[in-house]
Enzyme design. Structure first.
Site, short mmCIF file in Angstrom:
data_model
loop_
_atom_site.label_atom_id
_atom_site.label_comp_id
_atom_site.label_asym_id
_atom_site.label_seq_id
_atom_site.Cartn_x
_atom_site.Cartn_y
_atom_site.Cartn_z
CB SER B 128 39.08 35.46 54.82
OG SER B 128 39.61 36.02 53.65
CD GLU B 146 37.20 46.05 37.04
OE1 GLU B 146 37.13 46.82 36.08
OE2 GLU B 146 38.00 45.11 37.09
CG HIS B 170 38.06 40.40 52.85
ND1 HIS B 170 38.75 40.84 53.96
CD2 HIS B 170 38.45 39.12 52.65
CE1 HIS B 170 39.53 39.85 54.42
NE2 HIS B 170 39.37 38.80 53.63
#
Lengths: 267, 267
Positions: B128, B146, B170
């Site tokens: 991460s 988006e 992710h």
């Protein structure tokens, strides 16, 4: 591509209905004060859909709206439903479930009327499920927000108003790049078109242009050198090499024959 | 690429800690029973992180774990923190905020020790935030789920253990293809690498291979023919034509010099 007939306005869902209404304004301008059939047939619970569009289109000066809803396929077989389309200048498919559109109106007099309006130059617009159903083969179900498992994709025959493409909607918002690539991997003959919310493509002939606040993703698999889509295990994650990807935004245009984007003119 | 030193294991977050532990097992095998420094410095509240890894690595037979945490940058300037790395065979950066890693340890004796362990052949792993921080320039913030607005991207200098790439994590889960393309559009010299959760790349020299349940997306902008990234309005949606995209899954490999995937051998 669309070989003949009027324009298609294919919308990724959640188009602005309260503000500038850029996309609905485009639909209204194409209908030119004529009659618009709002087909709410994709929805299992259509209450409210028609009213929302009546209000939005009313504010754009378009008042001749009629609603097509079908509770049961049998209703579309008679003359009443088809009669709604007499004199129509356009059709607007609202959102819901694309399988409900194809299963209720596929191969019925209603579908024939949709094609007739289109062939006679009328505009056919669709948002969300109403966008997906435009293509020959449509995406019905597949993973969102995770990478694509090769067994996890469901497709079905759509209305086929546009050929050689597969359309996905709510695209960036629901993280659907993986499933669209999975669909293209199955047969790179089809061009993948992923449309964001409040964004549309306006298809005329073999070209389209982009309108709205989001982006349109084009997944071109013609040069793919490797994919594992035909492997045995449905749990396997998709692997696909050498995809050609375009991201288009407002005023960008695309040539479907040449599979080639045309940039927006600078402001 | 990584020109010299030990392997990098770059993980997209949420790697399996309870089941087969494919990725952590790979880390443990590389550490070969030696000492592993678990750097929880990315977290504002590190409680629990170290315990979870102690348990998981313990089940894999790796018991020599020490924790590096830094409350304030000043702590890394003395000899104590750097002393933790004496005799270490590997380093594992846990998740949190990549800016916390770079701002707390960048240009300190701790960073020097990280490089020394790596140059002497030790493994450096990160998940991460710990994955993002590996690259020269790292993504800090940008739109998820988006499409990318050209003004909506924040980058910062990372540790630079791997060069000429930018890493996002992710990836499918948070719908980050748009922001990674935005980063690549800024300078196609960098190759975009988006890593899903429970998925890792193992970089050795100029090659890496993929391990884990998800996919790895490679965004290659070297052949891009048009982008609007340098336009004036930050609200404009990204437009980018002719991106080369690869989706890799387990056992696929990639050559960073040639920017070219190598398919998995069939099972």
């Amino acid at each position: 591509m669309v070989e003949e007939g009027g324009p298609l306005i294919i919308i990724g869902g959640r188009e602005d209905k309260d503000g500038e209404k850029l996309i609905l304004r485009e639909v209204a301008e194409r209908v030119k004060g004529g009659k618009l059939v709002v087909a709410t047939v994709a929805s299992h619970q259509p209450e409210g859909y028609f009213d929302a569009y009546r209000k939005a289109f009313g504010e754009l000066g378009l008042d001749r709206l009629v609603e097509l809803y079908v509770h049961e396929r049998g209703e579309t077989l008679g003359a009443d439903a088809a009669a709604l389309f007499e004199d129509a200048s356009g059709i607007f498919f609202t959102g819901g479930d694309q399988l409900r559109i194809s299963s209720q109106i596929g191969d019925t007099p209603v579908e024939k009327m949709v094609r007739r309006v289109h062939l006679e130059g009328g505009v056919v617009a669709g948002t969300s499920a109403g966008a997906s159903v435009m293509s020959e083969t449509m995406l019905v179900k597949g993973s969102s927000q995770e990478s694509h498992r090769i067994g996890d994709l469901h497709m079905a025959p759509g209305l086929g108003l546009i050929r050689d493409v597969i359309i996905d909607q709510h695209f960036a918002e629901r993280g659907r790049i993986g499933r669209l690539m999975g669909a293209v991997a199955q047969n790179p003959r089809v061009l993948g078109i992923g449309i964001d919310e409040d964004t549309a493509i306006i298809v005329e002939g073999h070209r389209f242009r982009v309108l709205g606040s989001g982006a349109v993703y084009i997944v071109d698999g013609s040069r793919v050198t490797h994919s594992n889509i035909a492997e045995a295990s449905p749990e396997r994650t998709l692997s696909m090499h050498d995809v050609r990807l375009h991201v288009l935004s407002q005023d960008d245009a695309f040539d479907l024959n040449r599979r080639c984007p045309v940039a927006a003119r600078p402001d």
